[in-house]
Design an enzyme around this catalytic site. Sequence first.
Site, PDB file in Angstrom:
ATOM      1  N   ARG A 428       0.885  -1.276   0.026  1.00 50.63           N
ATOM      2  CA  ARG A 428       0.243   0.144  -0.310  1.00 50.63           C
ATOM      3  C   ARG A 428       0.916   1.430  -0.311  1.00 50.63           C
ATOM      4  O   ARG A 428       2.437   1.129   0.491  1.00 50.63           O
ATOM      5  CB  ARG A 428      -0.875  -0.401   1.393  1.00 50.63           C
ATOM      6  CG  ARG A 428      -1.578  -0.971   1.462  1.00 50.63           C
ATOM      7  CD  ARG A 428      -2.556  -0.846   2.852  1.00 50.63           C
ATOM      8  NE  ARG A 428      -3.911  -2.084   2.433  1.00 50.63           N
ATOM      9  CZ  ARG A 428      -3.507  -3.054   3.733  1.00 50.63           C
ATOM     10  NH1 ARG A 428      -2.068  -3.060   4.228  1.00 50.63           N
ATOM     11  NH2 ARG A 428      -4.573  -4.525   3.365  1.00 50.63           N
ATOM     12  N   LYS A 453      -1.947  -1.880   8.016  1.00 52.67           N
ATOM     13  CA  LYS A 453      -3.531  -1.399   8.372  1.00 52.67           C
ATOM     14  C   LYS A 453      -3.884  -2.800   9.050  1.00 52.67           C
ATOM     15  O   LYS A 453      -3.881  -3.506   8.860  1.00 52.67           O
ATOM     16  CB  LYS A 453      -4.012  -1.569   6.271  1.00 52.67           C
ATOM     17  CG  LYS A 453      -5.582  -1.164   6.732  1.00 52.67           C
ATOM     18  CD  LYS A 453      -6.232  -1.392   5.679  1.00 52.67           C
ATOM     19  CE  LYS A 453      -7.862  -0.951   5.599  1.00 52.67           C
ATOM     20  NZ  LYS A 453      -8.545  -1.009   3.903  1.00 52.67           N
ATOM     21  N   HIS A 518      -2.337   2.818  -6.190  1.00 50.14           N
ATOM     22  CA  HIS A 518      -2.917   1.314  -5.663  1.00 50.14           C
ATOM     23  C   HIS A 518      -2.807   0.499  -6.459  1.00 50.14           C
ATOM     24  O   HIS A 518      -3.357  -0.925  -6.928  1.00 50.14           O
ATOM     25  CB  HIS A 518      -3.871   1.686  -4.305  1.00 50.14           C
ATOM     26  CG  HIS A 518      -4.822   0.689  -3.626  1.00 50.14           C
ATOM     27  ND1 HIS A 518      -4.005   0.006  -2.042  1.00 50.14           N
ATOM     28  CD2 HIS A 518      -5.964  -0.217  -3.674  1.00 50.14           C
ATOM     29  CE1 HIS A 518      -3.864  -0.557  -1.751  1.00 50.14           C
ATOM     30  NE2 HIS A 518      -5.972  -1.058  -2.656  1.00 50.14           N
ATOM     31  N   ARG A 521      -0.424  -2.099  -6.810  1.00 49.97           N
ATOM     32  CA  ARG A 521      -0.591  -3.158  -5.858  1.00 49.97           C
ATOM     33  C   ARG A 521      -1.800  -4.122  -6.229  1.00 49.97           C
ATOM     34  O   ARG A 521      -1.765  -5.703  -5.635  1.00 49.97           O
ATOM     35  CB  ARG A 521      -1.499  -3.080  -4.050  1.00 49.97           C
ATOM     36  CG  ARG A 521      -1.874  -3.625  -3.356  1.00 49.97           C
ATOM     37  CD  ARG A 521      -2.046  -3.074  -1.782  1.00 49.97           C
ATOM     38  NE  ARG A 521      -2.733  -4.148  -1.487  1.00 49.97           N
ATOM     39  CZ  ARG A 521      -2.358  -4.474  -0.433  1.00 49.97           C
ATOM     40  NH1 ARG A 521      -1.291  -5.263   0.208  1.00 49.97           N
ATOM     41  NH2 ARG A 521      -3.159  -5.119   0.630  1.00 49.97           N
ATOM     42  N   HIS A 544      -4.276  -9.658   3.548  1.00 55.61           N
ATOM     43  CA  HIS A 544      -6.023  -9.527   3.164  1.00 55.61           C
ATOM     44  C   HIS A 544      -6.359 -10.015   4.692  1.00 55.61           C
ATOM     45  O   HIS A 544      -6.070 -11.238   4.971  1.00 55.61           O
ATOM     46  CB  HIS A 544      -6.918 -10.125   2.230  1.00 55.61           C
ATOM     47  CG  HIS A 544      -6.341  -8.977   1.487  1.00 55.61           C
ATOM     48  ND1 HIS A 544      -6.926  -9.130   0.117  1.00 55.61           N
ATOM     49  CD2 HIS A 544      -6.468  -7.500   1.170  1.00 55.61           C
ATOM     50  CE1 HIS A 544      -6.244  -8.340  -0.963  1.00 55.61           C
ATOM     51  NE2 HIS A 544      -6.313  -6.826  -0.018  1.00 55.61           N
ATOM     52  N   TYR A 553      -9.699 -10.727  -7.249  1.00 60.40           N
ATOM     53  CA  TYR A 553      -8.966 -10.781  -8.619  1.00 60.40           C
ATOM     54  C   TYR A 553      -8.758 -11.728  -9.866  1.00 60.40           C
ATOM     55  O   TYR A 553      -8.265 -12.379 -10.653  1.00 60.40           O
ATOM     56  CB  TYR A 553      -6.969 -10.821  -8.059  1.00 60.40           C
ATOM     57  CG  TYR A 553      -7.128  -9.687  -7.389  1.00 60.40           C
ATOM     58  CD1 TYR A 553      -7.324  -7.940  -8.004  1.00 60.40           C
ATOM     59  CD2 TYR A 553      -6.775  -9.857  -5.715  1.00 60.40           C
ATOM     60  CE1 TYR A 553      -7.274  -7.327  -6.721  1.00 60.40           C
ATOM     61  CE2 TYR A 553      -6.624  -8.446  -5.042  1.00 60.40           C
ATOM     62  CZ  TYR A 553      -6.289  -6.908  -5.694  1.00 60.40           C
ATOM     63  OH  TYR A 553      -6.172  -6.024  -5.007  1.00 60.40           O
TER      64      TYR A 553
END
Length: 581
Positions: A428, A453, A518, A521, A544, A553
Site C-alpha cells: 500500500r 492497516k 494502489h 498493488r 487481507h 482478483y
Amino acid sequence: MSITIKKLWHKDSFRIGVFFKYDVEKIQFLKTIGGVYSKTHTCWHIPYEKSVYQKLKNHFGSLIIESFEETVTPSLPVTGKSRDLSPIAKSDRQLDLSKANNPEHKAANVQLDQKLRLVLLENIGKYWLFKMQYHQQISKSLLAIKGVYWNSNYQCFMALRNSKVKQAVEEILGVYPFFGDDYLTKETTYRGESIRIAPHKEDFAWMEIYIPKLVAVHEKMKRFSMARYSKIKDCYLLPAAPIVYESIQLQMEVLQIKISNELPAAYLQAKHLPNKKRIDLTKTKQNLLDQVPPSGQPYVLNMLDTLLALNYSNSTMRTYTNAFIQFLRHFDFRDPDILTQQEVIRFLGSLMERGLSASTGHSMVNGLHFYYHYVLGKKEYDFKLPRPKKEKKLPVVLTMDECLRIFQVVDNPKHKLLLLVGYGAGLRVSEIVTLKWNDILFDEYKIHIKNAKGKKDRMVMLPYSIVQSLKIYKELYKGKHYVFEGQYAGEPYSVGSVQTVMREALKRSGLEKKATVHTLRHSFATHLLENGTDIRYIQQFLGHSSIKTTTVYTHLTQSAVNKIQSPLDRLVDENNKKKLD
C-alpha cells in the site's frame, strides 16, 4: 544534417522513429508528413510506409538507420531466483542514469542538462543551491571543485557564489549560464545588526528568534516551513533543533548579521524537530474542529480524543470525524445522546436518497457506531444501524507491459525505486512511505511490513531484481531510518508526493488508464494469480484478513478468461463441423 531513424513498435503498430537534436525546421517538416512526438520513446515518429520514408529521405538526404530490436512482452520467470521482472537496469550501477548504464532510458542526442534534470534552488547564505539526477562521474568532478559541497540534509549541491566557482561548475555541467550574477560582493550586508535567540519558556521544544526590522531578514525567516510568528512576543518561533539553528546561521552569515545565542546548554535537541505523525494529527484535529461551531465542538473533541487514545490512524480519524460532523450538522448540533434510533435511520435513508455511494453510507455507520460504542461508552446499548449494500466494482489493473512502460519513463532513482518496491512487493502507499531500512531483510530477500492497516505485521517478498538498486540507493543517499525520506530529515516521504510521482509517470508513459499507486498493488496480485500462485499465499502477501477480499482478483485474470469459450461460439463450431461432415 544528422538524422537517425529506427523501426519502433508503438500503440499496436510499427512506426518510424526519428531521432535528432532539437531543430524547429525539422519538426515543422515532420508534422507535414504525419509526425507525432512520443514521450515514451523520446523521439518523433511517422507512419511506417514506403511513401513517407521516401519523403523523409528526399528531404534530409543521408539517414543513419539503427537496427530494430523486437519488443517482447515481459513475463514472470518461473526458474532461478527472479520472482518478477528481470532487473530494470542490467549494470552494477543500476541507478546511474548515463546512457551506457541504463538501457531503458536510451534516447538519441539528448542534451546533458536534460539528462541531469538540473534544478536551481533559492540561495542559502553565501551559496547557490542546485539539484540534479545522480551521475557518478559528474558528481565526483563537482565535489573536486574548491567551494562546492554536498549537503545531505537538503539533498543538494552547494556552490560558493564566486565567479571562479561559477565558471568551473558551468563548464562541467555544460550549461551557460546556469548561475546568476549575484556574487557575494554584490549582496547587501547589514554589518552591526544582530538577532537574538532565546528559549521559549512555554514550550522548550521551540526557540524564540528576535530579529531587527529589516525586510530582507523577515523574508529569510519566512522561508522556514515550520516558522510561526508570535504577535504577543513580536518574534518568530522555530523548533529548537540543531539543524534549524545551523540553517539560521547559514542565512545570516552572508548578511553579516551576528547571532546572540541565549539558549542554555543542551537546549537544542534533534527530538524537538516536529515528528511528521504528530504534525499530521495536530493539523487534522485542528482542521476538523474548525468546521464546527462552538456548540458542536465538545462532541467532536470527545470523538477526536477517543480516536487518538485508541491509536487510530490519521486517515481513519479524518473519515470517522467528517462523517460524524455531517451527522451533527443535520441535527443542528444537538446532543447525539438524546436522538432516537428512528431519527438516525431516517438520516441514513436521506443519504442514499441524495445519491451518495454505499461507501459513504458505510463510513457514516462506522463513525456513528464508534461514537455511541466507544465515546459514550454504551456497549450494552442496542443501536442496530442498517448498512447500505455495497456496489461490487472491479479494480483497475495494468498489464505487465504497461507496468514496465511506467517504470521506464521515471528517471529519478528515488521515485523509480518507490514504484518498483510498491509493485514488486504489493505494498500500500502508506506502507511504501513508512518502510525503514531495518525492515528490509537483504539476506532473506524479504520485507517485514510493520504496523500496517489494522495494526497488523506481515512478511512479503523482496524482488531479487531490485536488491542491487536498493543497496546502491542506500549508499548514495545515506538514509538513517526511512528508505524514502521526505521534507524533514529523518521523516518519511509524504503519501501525496508518491501519488504525484505515479501521476507524472502515467502521464509520461502515454497510458490512458486511470491508475494510482494502489493500482500497482492490484496488478501485483493479478499477475501472481495469472502465474499460478495459490490465492492463499496472495492473501498473506496482501495482508487481507478475509480470503473473500482476495478473490476479487479471480475476476481479473486474463489467462483464465481467455480459456473460457462462449456457448454461442461452441454452438457455431459444432454446427460448422456437421456441415463439413
